[in-house]
Design an enzyme around this catalytic site. Structure first.
Site, PDB file in Angstrom:
ATOM      1  N   ASP A 323       0.991  -1.200   0.035  1.00 20.49           N
ATOM      2  CA  ASP A 323       0.346  -0.177  -0.078  1.00 20.49           C
ATOM      3  C   ASP A 323       0.979   1.292   0.313  1.00 20.49           C
ATOM      4  O   ASP A 323       0.334   2.758  -0.418  1.00 20.49           O
ATOM      5  CB  ASP A 323      -0.681   0.091   1.662  1.00 20.49           C
ATOM      6  CG  ASP A 323      -0.560  -0.771   2.536  1.00 20.49           C
ATOM      7  OD1 ASP A 323       0.847   0.174   2.724  1.00 20.49           O
ATOM      8  OD2 ASP A 323      -0.635  -1.028   3.322  1.00 20.49           O
ATOM      9  N   ASP A 377       6.827 -13.021  -3.018  1.00 24.55           N
ATOM     10  CA  ASP A 377       6.909 -13.693  -1.793  1.00 24.55           C
ATOM     11  C   ASP A 377       8.060 -13.159  -0.987  1.00 24.55           C
ATOM     12  O   ASP A 377       9.565 -13.488  -1.240  1.00 24.55           O
ATOM     13  CB  ASP A 377       6.500 -15.248  -1.632  1.00 24.55           C
ATOM     14  CG  ASP A 377       6.610 -15.903  -0.638  1.00 24.55           C
ATOM     15  OD1 ASP A 377       5.530 -16.039  -0.099  1.00 24.55           O
ATOM     16  OD2 ASP A 377       7.317 -16.368  -0.355  1.00 24.55           O
ATOM     17  N   ALA A 378       7.584 -12.881  -0.209  1.00 19.32           N
ATOM     18  CA  ALA A 378       8.902 -12.527   1.168  1.00 19.32           C
ATOM     19  C   ALA A 378      10.374 -13.444   1.382  1.00 19.32           C
ATOM     20  O   ALA A 378      10.947 -12.605   1.453  1.00 19.32           O
ATOM     21  CB  ALA A 378       8.118 -11.604   2.130  1.00 19.32           C
ATOM     22  N   ASP A 400       5.854  -5.620   7.476  1.00 22.58           N
ATOM     23  CA  ASP A 400       4.252  -5.026   7.533  1.00 22.58           C
ATOM     24  C   ASP A 400       3.697  -5.778   6.806  1.00 22.58           C
ATOM     25  O   ASP A 400       3.333  -5.921   6.006  1.00 22.58           O
ATOM     26  CB  ASP A 400       4.806  -3.276   6.436  1.00 22.58           C
ATOM     27  CG  ASP A 400       3.659  -2.677   6.203  1.00 22.58           C
ATOM     28  OD1 ASP A 400       2.949  -3.087   7.312  1.00 22.58           O
ATOM     29  OD2 ASP A 400       3.038  -2.139   6.006  1.00 22.58           O
TER      30      ASP A 400
END
Length: 503
Positions: A323, A377-378, A400
């Protein structure tokens, strides 16, 4: 069964009552056997799509994907056993019985997603409906194989063991195709509601064609008419529902999120809904969970980012945060040279760039040349970065990420994940983790703390609080619009550094 087959080959003039003769077939017996196995394949694929649809909707509407998957699968397997037993009563009329079972299954399975979503939107509860649909679909699915076994033995010389092997082989391959088609084809192309209806249409056509064409000559005129009318009615209901699904979704979203819905999109990852922004404060929902509330999102994002920036912070990594709000806080520092944002959903990033209200809220962070956005994907991205393909090391890593109480995000709170994050840090670097609401889920918070310590970090816990009315942006929020107060008014964070470094 061999005697019956021999009678069928001699034709309808064979001696013996009708119930003892084989079916009068429009094609050769070996072709019928192939077509029966093909229908087994199709029905198995449809059955697994219904099953996965219930699991997916249970996870989306209720949360806790492990619990919902366990409930749906266990109830369906149990119900399949009941269906197999009940099918014994239909073996003497296997063809008409199978046709009716497929008609009802197509209607129940095809309308299940719409009914569950309606239950959630207007009644606020869907647990009972999920169990009921799991039970009904399981009973009907369990009745298929015994009836098909009866039909295939009427036209094949195979012994029972070989017939069972062929049926289950077709069944398992169909389940594989259905299981792969649901996430990779049906869900991204059609969405949950329409996918279930299309699957129901395929189901009723396959079952009806098998019975009415291949075995229709041995059905009474009344039975043929009954099956034909049932199939046409089911197709009409599914087609009508598919044609009006857009209006239904809009009405349901209004019931769930209120009248201010501006954007509602399904990505390959989740459903994204934006409300307000032009009239009233902006709210961003991800899979029904309020992720951002413009009323006070700054409390969460400032609390997450700024404590970690007290020290070297030239290079910042934000894991999640598509975001742009955490990036906004990091970019406030003029000596920040780069901010890398890694988010799994390109749809969130796209809205953060292009939606007028959301882009204003994030301070047009994506226009800043210092920001570099990565879709992925982190966990996987950190693993590749460790192998030298990433832009690290980083002075600050900001996690986050979704709430640790959401099952699908568990790997992002694991020791392995923190180990990868530690190797992405520069000497003296700091990691900050959102660890859930400290006030309500104390055990979960300290579990995250213990995991960080096991990965070699020193930690400092702290918290940020929201206002008393419960409006709070951030991943702790599980409130759905119109369902009362939020269930989180505080956020717990952990500031961490490696080894003997002070966090």
């Amino acid at each position: 069964m061999i005697d019956q087959y021999a009678m069928a080959q001699r034709g309808p003039s064979s001696a013996g009552p009708p119930s003892c003769r084989g079916p009068r077939l429009p094609v050769r017996a070996d072709a019928v056997r192939f077509l029966v196995l093909l229908v087994v394949f199709v029905c198995a694929a449809c059955g697994l799509v219904y099953e996965l649809e219930l699991v997916a909707l249970g996870s989306y509407l209720i949360g806790d994907s492990v619990t919902q998957a366990s409930v749906v699968l266990s109830v369906m397997v149990f119900a399949m056993g009941i269906g197999s037993l009940l099918a014994k009563r239909l073996r003497s009329r296997a063809a008409v019985g199978f046709g009716l079972v497929e008609s009802v299954l197509a209607l129940v399975g095809g309308m299940s997603a719409l009914a569950l979503y309606a239950s959630f939107a207007w009644l606020g509860e869907s647990r009972g409906a999920i169990v009921a649909f799991s039970l009904a679909i399981g009973v009907l699915t369990g009745a298929e194989i015994p009836l098909l076994m009866t039909l295939i033995q009427r036209v094949s010389r195979q012994d029972a063991g070989a017939a069972v092997a062929d049926l289950f082989a077709a069944d398992y391959v169909g389940a594989l195709v259905g299981g792969l088609a649901f996430p990779f084809l049906l869900l991204p192309w059609l969405g949950q509601l329409t996918a279930a209806m299309v699957t129901g249409g395929v189901n009723v056509v396959a079952g009806g064609a098998l019975v009415l064409w291949l075995f229709g000559r041995d059905l009474s005129p009344r039975a043929r008419t009954l099956l034909l009318v049932a199939d046409v009615l089911v197709l009409a209901v599914l087609a009508t529902a598919a044609a009006t699904v857009g209006e239904f979704e809009r009405a349901a979203r209004t019931a769930v999120y209120g009248s201010g819905v501006r954007v509602a999109v399904h990505t390959s990852v989740q459903e994204i809904v934006l409300t307000g922004g032009t009239r009233g404060p902006l709210d961003l929902y991800l899979d029904g969970r309020l992720r951002v509330s413009a009323r006070d999102e700054y409390r969460y994002d400032e609390g997450l980012v700024h404590p970690a920036m007290r020290g070297p912070h030239a290079r910042v990594l934000v894991l999640g945060g598509g975001d742009g709000l955490a990036a906004r806080e990091a970019l406030r520092y003029r000596d920040v040279r780069s901010v890398t944002v890694v988010d799994i959903d390109a749809g969130v990033e796209r809205l953060a760039r292009t939606d007028p209200a959301l882009s204003v809220l994030n301070g047009h962070a994506y226009r800043d040349p210092r920001l570099h956005a990565v879709t992925g994907d982190a966990f996987t991205w950190l693993r590749r970065a460790e192998q030298g393909s990433g832009p690290g090391p980083f002075d600050v890593v900001v996690c986050d990420l979704p709430d640790p109480g959401i099952t699908s995000s568990s790997k992002l709170y694991s020791q392995e994940f923190y180990g990868l994050a530690a190797r992405a840090l520069a000497p003296g670097g700091r990691l900050v983790v959102h660890a859930g609401p400290l006030g309500r889920r104390v055990r979960a918070f300290w579990t995250v703390d213990a995991t960080l310590r096991a990965a070699g970090f020193r930690t400092t816990p702290y918290r940020a609080t929201g206002p008393a009315d419960g409006f709070a942006g951030g991943p702790d929020r599980a409130k759905r619009a119109g369902r009362g107060r939020a269930d989180a008014e505080d956020w717990g964070f952990l500031l961490a550094a490696r080894g003997t470094d002070a966090p």
